[in-house]
Design an enzyme around this catalytic site. Sequence first.
Site, PDB file in Angstrom:
ATOM      1  N   ASP A  84       0.830  -1.210   0.000  1.00  0.00           N
ATOM      2  CA  ASP A  84       0.000   0.000   0.000  1.00  0.00           C
ATOM      3  C   ASP A  84       0.861   1.256   0.000  1.00  0.00           C
ATOM      4  O   ASP A  84       0.459   2.281  -0.546  1.00  0.00           O
ATOM      5  CB  ASP A  84      -0.935  -0.027   1.215  1.00  0.00           C
ATOM      6  CG  ASP A  84      -1.875  -1.214   1.148  1.00  0.00           C
ATOM      7  OD1 ASP A  84      -2.609  -1.310   0.158  1.00  0.00           O
ATOM      8  OD2 ASP A  84      -1.833  -2.060   2.052  1.00  0.00           O
ATOM      9  N   GLY A  95      -1.566  -4.495   4.119  1.00  0.00           N
ATOM     10  CA  GLY A  95      -2.755  -4.899   4.880  1.00  0.00           C
ATOM     11  C   GLY A  95      -4.030  -4.228   4.432  1.00  0.00           C
ATOM     12  O   GLY A  95      -5.077  -4.430   5.047  1.00  0.00           O
ATOM     13  N   GLY A  97      -5.699  -5.106   2.134  1.00  0.00           N
ATOM     14  CA  GLY A  97      -6.591  -6.228   1.819  1.00  0.00           C
ATOM     15  C   GLY A  97      -6.793  -7.159   3.015  1.00  0.00           C
ATOM     16  O   GLY A  97      -7.332  -8.254   2.860  1.00  0.00           O
ATOM     17  N   GLU A 103       0.727 -12.576   5.197  1.00  0.00           N
ATOM     18  CA  GLU A 103       1.747 -11.971   4.328  1.00  0.00           C
ATOM     19  C   GLU A 103       3.069 -11.812   5.095  1.00  0.00           C
ATOM     20  O   GLU A 103       4.148 -12.084   4.558  1.00  0.00           O
ATOM     21  CB  GLU A 103       1.259 -10.609   3.823  1.00  0.00           C
ATOM     22  CG  GLU A 103       0.087 -10.729   2.852  1.00  0.00           C
ATOM     23  CD  GLU A 103      -0.523  -9.402   2.446  1.00  0.00           C
ATOM     24  OE1 GLU A 103      -1.174  -9.367   1.390  1.00  0.00           O
ATOM     25  OE2 GLU A 103      -0.380  -8.405   3.169  1.00  0.00           O
ATOM     26  N   LYS A 121       2.249   4.049  -5.239  1.00  0.00           N
ATOM     27  CA  LYS A 121       2.521   3.527  -3.896  1.00  0.00           C
ATOM     28  C   LYS A 121       3.811   4.078  -3.288  1.00  0.00           C
ATOM     29  O   LYS A 121       4.089   3.855  -2.121  1.00  0.00           O
ATOM     30  CB  LYS A 121       2.607   1.986  -3.936  1.00  0.00           C
ATOM     31  CG  LYS A 121       1.416   1.290  -4.584  1.00  0.00           C
ATOM     32  CD  LYS A 121       0.164   1.467  -3.778  1.00  0.00           C
ATOM     33  CE  LYS A 121      -1.052   0.788  -4.351  1.00  0.00           C
ATOM     34  NZ  LYS A 121      -1.047  -0.645  -4.354  1.00  0.00           N
TER      35      LYS A 121
HETATM   36  C1  5RP Z   1      -3.142  -6.954   1.112  1.00  0.00           C
HETATM   37  C2  5RP Z   1      -1.973  -6.116   0.766  1.00  0.00           C
HETATM   38  C3  5RP Z   1      -1.794  -5.723  -0.660  1.00  0.00           C
HETATM   39  O1  5RP Z   1      -0.528  -6.126  -1.075  1.00  0.00           O
HETATM   40  C4  5RP Z   1      -1.931  -4.244  -0.792  1.00  0.00           C
HETATM   41  O2  5RP Z   1      -3.187  -3.855  -0.257  1.00  0.00           O
HETATM   42  C5  5RP Z   1      -1.816  -3.800  -2.249  1.00  0.00           C
HETATM   43  O3  5RP Z   1      -2.942  -4.188  -2.967  1.00  0.00           O
HETATM   44  P1  5RP Z   1      -3.141  -3.869  -4.493  1.00  0.00           P
HETATM   45  O4  5RP Z   1      -2.151  -4.684  -5.249  1.00  0.00           O
HETATM   46  O5  5RP Z   1      -4.571  -4.292  -4.752  1.00  0.00           O
HETATM   47  O6  5RP Z   1      -2.954  -2.392  -4.701  1.00  0.00           O
HETATM   48  O7  5RP Z   1      -1.169  -5.759   1.591  1.00  0.00           O
HETATM   49  O8  5RP Z   1      -3.248  -7.170   2.483  1.00  0.00           O
END
Ligand code: 5RP
Length: 217
Positions: A84, A95, A97, A103, A121
């Site tokens: 993120d 996190g 997600g 992870e 990011k």
């Molecule tokens: C999930 C995560 C993801 O890696 C993070 O949210 C990035 O997600 P995205 O690839 O959809 O931008 O940490 O817990």
Amino acid sequence: MTQDELKQKVAQAALEYIKDVPVIGVGTGSTVNHFINYLADMKGSIDGAVSSSVGTTERLKSLGIPVLDLNEVGTLEVYVDGADEINPHKQLIKGGGAALTREKIIAAASKTFVCIADDSKRVDVLGKFPLPVEVIPMSRSYVARELVKLGGQPVWREGCVTDNHNHILDVHNLNILDPIKLEQAINQITGVITVGLFAMRPADVVLVCQGETIVKF
Ligand code: 5RP
């Protein structure tokens, strides 16, 4: 390029790191979903993957990629996951997600953590993205009060139950100048399962898609 196209392009770039790797650690999120699609194209040449979430497990299985138990596999050569936020030291906030605990376990058990992301990011200082903290449900209010003492504004991610049956607090308004110190401090709070700061174990390689270019650091 759309953000999703950037995610797809950087996911493809990660394939470079899994040549001759029999078992790959696989993260969670929309960027990693593109990586899983590429992985499916080469499933004949891998033994399988270790998954960081129920969602990723379902996706891997639906594409015919065997999902293996980390306890059976031992140390992983490579773990590929998104983030993120990413600072210049390859320290991360993860996190968004809600998959941060598994992870972090896979990152800890891997020799090389390859982080893939679109350019949005990248930050100089972590903390604009609310920092996720997974907590035991009964500890939620207590942990929230302790997080306020550390200078944050925790918000309960209502309706979200993690794969480990826990709750998430998203901590707003942190300006994380010392990520390792904050990670250690939050880890010390009773009731915290995992904080989504990946500073003590940062990424080893970050691949970021900036337009047509893949930037590696
Ligand atoms: C999930 C995560 C993801 O890696 C993070 O949210 C990035 O997600 P995205 O690839 O959809 O931008 O940490 O817990």
